[in-house]
Design a protein around this motif. Structure first.
Motif, PDB file in Angstrom:
ATOM      1  N   GLU A 103       1.008  -1.350  -0.114  1.00  0.00           N
ATOM      2  CA  GLU A 103       0.179   0.045  -0.040  1.00  0.00           C
ATOM      3  C   GLU A 103       0.673   1.169  -0.021  1.00  0.00           C
ATOM      4  O   GLU A 103       1.853   1.312   0.920  1.00  0.00           O
ATOM      5  N   LYS A 104       0.695   2.247  -0.842  1.00  0.00           N
ATOM      6  CA  LYS A 104       1.282   3.257  -0.980  1.00  0.00           C
ATOM      7  C   LYS A 104       0.991   4.276   0.209  1.00  0.00           C
ATOM      8  O   LYS A 104      -0.267   4.495   0.361  1.00  0.00           O
ATOM      9  N   SER A 105       2.144   5.157   0.881  1.00  0.00           N
ATOM     10  CA  SER A 105       1.759   6.086   1.834  1.00  0.00           C
ATOM     11  C   SER A 105       2.459   7.168   1.607  1.00  0.00           C
ATOM     12  O   SER A 105       3.619   7.145   0.868  1.00  0.00           O
ATOM     13  N   VAL A 106       1.972   8.283   1.853  1.00  0.00           N
ATOM     14  CA  VAL A 106       2.468   9.620   1.772  1.00  0.00           C
ATOM     15  C   VAL A 106       2.567  10.188   3.107  1.00  0.00           C
ATOM     16  O   VAL A 106       1.560  10.367   3.758  1.00  0.00           O
ATOM     17  N   ARG A 107       3.599  10.975   3.517  1.00  0.00           N
ATOM     18  CA  ARG A 107       3.741  11.510   4.623  1.00  0.00           C
ATOM     19  C   ARG A 107       3.542  13.266   4.641  1.00  0.00           C
ATOM     20  O   ARG A 107       4.299  13.563   3.531  1.00  0.00           O
ATOM     21  N   TYR A 108       2.766  13.885   5.318  1.00  0.00           N
ATOM     22  CA  TYR A 108       2.733  15.158   5.550  1.00  0.00           C
ATOM     23  C   TYR A 108       3.191  15.874   6.771  1.00  0.00           C
ATOM     24  O   TYR A 108       3.313  15.206   7.618  1.00  0.00           O
ATOM     25  N   ALA A 109       3.731  17.077   6.279  1.00  0.00           N
ATOM     26  CA  ALA A 109       4.121  17.719   7.591  1.00  0.00           C
ATOM     27  C   ALA A 109       3.547  19.035   7.465  1.00  0.00           C
ATOM     28  O   ALA A 109       3.716  19.750   6.433  1.00  0.00           O
ATOM     29  N   ALA A 110       2.831  19.713   8.478  1.00  0.00           N
ATOM     30  CA  ALA A 110       2.643  21.113   8.386  1.00  0.00           C
ATOM     31  C   ALA A 110       3.511  21.716   9.231  1.00  0.00           C
ATOM     32  O   ALA A 110       3.847  21.751  10.403  1.00  0.00           O
ATOM     33  N   LEU A 111       3.946  23.018   8.532  1.00  0.00           N
ATOM     34  CA  LEU A 111       4.979  23.913   9.351  1.00  0.00           C
ATOM     35  C   LEU A 111       4.157  25.095   9.841  1.00  0.00           C
ATOM     36  O   LEU A 111       3.483  25.680   9.171  1.00  0.00           O
ATOM     37  N   ASN A 112       4.348  25.596  10.974  1.00  0.00           N
ATOM     38  CA  ASN A 112       3.702  26.754  11.467  1.00  0.00           C
ATOM     39  C   ASN A 112       5.011  27.794  11.638  1.00  0.00           C
ATOM     40  O   ASN A 112       5.474  28.089  12.506  1.00  0.00           O
ATOM     41  N   MET A 113       4.769  28.585  10.387  1.00  0.00           N
ATOM     42  CA  MET A 113       5.628  29.618  10.142  1.00  0.00           C
ATOM     43  C   MET A 113       4.880  30.686   8.973  1.00  0.00           C
ATOM     44  O   MET A 113       4.177  30.135   8.617  1.00  0.00           O
ATOM     45  N   ASP A 114       5.287  31.747   9.004  1.00  0.00           N
ATOM     46  CA  ASP A 114       5.169  32.647   7.889  1.00  0.00           C
ATOM     47  C   ASP A 114       5.339  32.208   6.425  1.00  0.00           C
ATOM     48  O   ASP A 114       6.176  31.373   6.516  1.00  0.00           O
ATOM     49  N   ARG A 115       4.361  32.749   5.563  1.00  0.00           N
ATOM     50  CA  ARG A 115       4.337  32.378   4.416  1.00  0.00           C
ATOM     51  C   ARG A 115       6.047  32.420   3.612  1.00  0.00           C
ATOM     52  O   ARG A 115       6.723  31.543   3.036  1.00  0.00           O
ATOM     53  N   MET A 116       6.728  33.398   3.812  1.00  0.00           N
ATOM     54  CA  MET A 116       7.953  33.791   3.434  1.00  0.00           C
ATOM     55  C   MET A 116       9.055  32.969   3.856  1.00  0.00           C
ATOM     56  O   MET A 116       9.736  32.286   2.939  1.00  0.00           O
ATOM     57  N   ARG A 117       9.107  32.501   5.275  1.00  0.00           N
ATOM     58  CA  ARG A 117       9.828  31.441   5.661  1.00  0.00           C
ATOM     59  C   ARG A 117       9.350  29.939   5.056  1.00  0.00           C
ATOM     60  O   ARG A 117      10.483  29.247   4.842  1.00  0.00           O
ATOM     61  N   ALA A 118       8.275  29.880   4.865  1.00  0.00           N
ATOM     62  CA  ALA A 118       7.946  28.519   4.387  1.00  0.00           C
ATOM     63  C   ALA A 118       8.593  28.427   2.759  1.00  0.00           C
ATOM     64  O   ALA A 118       8.937  27.279   2.570  1.00  0.00           O
ATOM     65  N   VAL A 119       8.448  29.507   2.317  1.00  0.00           N
ATOM     66  CA  VAL A 119       8.829  29.272   0.726  1.00  0.00           C
ATOM     67  C   VAL A 119      10.392  29.165   0.955  1.00  0.00           C
ATOM     68  O   VAL A 119      11.012  28.250   0.042  1.00  0.00           O
ATOM     69  N   GLU A 120      11.124  29.650   1.667  1.00  0.00           N
ATOM     70  CA  GLU A 120      12.679  29.481   2.028  1.00  0.00           C
ATOM     71  C   GLU A 120      12.679  28.084   2.368  1.00  0.00           C
ATOM     72  O   GLU A 120      13.862  27.376   1.752  1.00  0.00           O
ATOM     73  N   VAL A 121      12.203  27.475   3.287  1.00  0.00           N
ATOM     74  CA  VAL A 121      12.331  26.072   3.699  1.00  0.00           C
ATOM     75  C   VAL A 121      11.942  25.076   2.478  1.00  0.00           C
ATOM     76  O   VAL A 121      12.644  24.140   2.346  1.00  0.00           O
ATOM     77  N   LYS A 122      10.942  25.422   1.591  1.00  0.00           N
ATOM     78  CA  LYS A 122      10.471  24.547   0.547  1.00  0.00           C
ATOM     79  C   LYS A 122      11.722  24.529  -0.179  1.00  0.00           C
ATOM     80  O   LYS A 122      11.989  23.599  -0.796  1.00  0.00           O
TER      81      LYS A 122
END
Length: 144
Positions: A113-132
């Motif tokens: 069975e295929k599984s996908v993991r997700y993580a939600a980051l608690n940060m502002d959008r600009m920092r999220a783009v940098e992490v991405k």
């Protein structure tokens, strides 16, 4: 309760059923057509199999127990099992091979069975783009 199981044992090409005792915690879920994991042979190698009959008695005294049920829904009905038995005799294949012919796609042995993991980051959008961008540079997939 006793379950008669046909095994997915391609190496030895065994075409017969084996009796396994059904643990009490699995008695409610096991039905004809249930796909199960069972210990097999002297080394108790874990092998997948399919329940083709349920009974209260066995001709054997000492039985191994079914390890677990792979899926809650049976792969086929009792009527389909009769068809598989006929196919097995008519076309000289094992009962397990005949059952696999009528099994739903994707239920073949070895398909995980295929599984996908997700993580939600608690940060502002600009920092999220940098992490991405940092994750993508390391070969990971990321979305914002």
């Amino acid at each position: 309760m006793i379950a008669r199981v046909v095994l997915n044992n391609k190496e030895q090409n065994i075409d017969r059923t084996f009796d396994y005792s059904v643990p009490q915690n699995l008695e409610e879920t096991i039905r004809i057509g249930s796909e199960v994991w069972v210990p097999f042979g002297h080394g108790n190698k874990s092998v997948d199999g399919i329940v083709v009959e349920l009974s209260d008695k066995s001709e054997f005294d000492k039985l191994k127990k079914i390890t677990r049920v792979i899926s809650n829904e049976p792969l086929f009905s009792e009527k389909t099992l009769e068809l598989c038995k006929w196919v097995s005799k008519q076309y000289f294949c094992s009962l397990y091979q005949a059952i696999r012919l009528v099994s739903p796609p994707g239920r073949k042995s070895g398909v995980k069975e295929k599984s996908v993991r997700y993580a939600a980051l608690n940060m502002d959008r600009m920092r999220a783009v940098e992490v991405k961008e940092e994750l993508r540079s390391k070969g990971a997939t990321a979305q914002c």
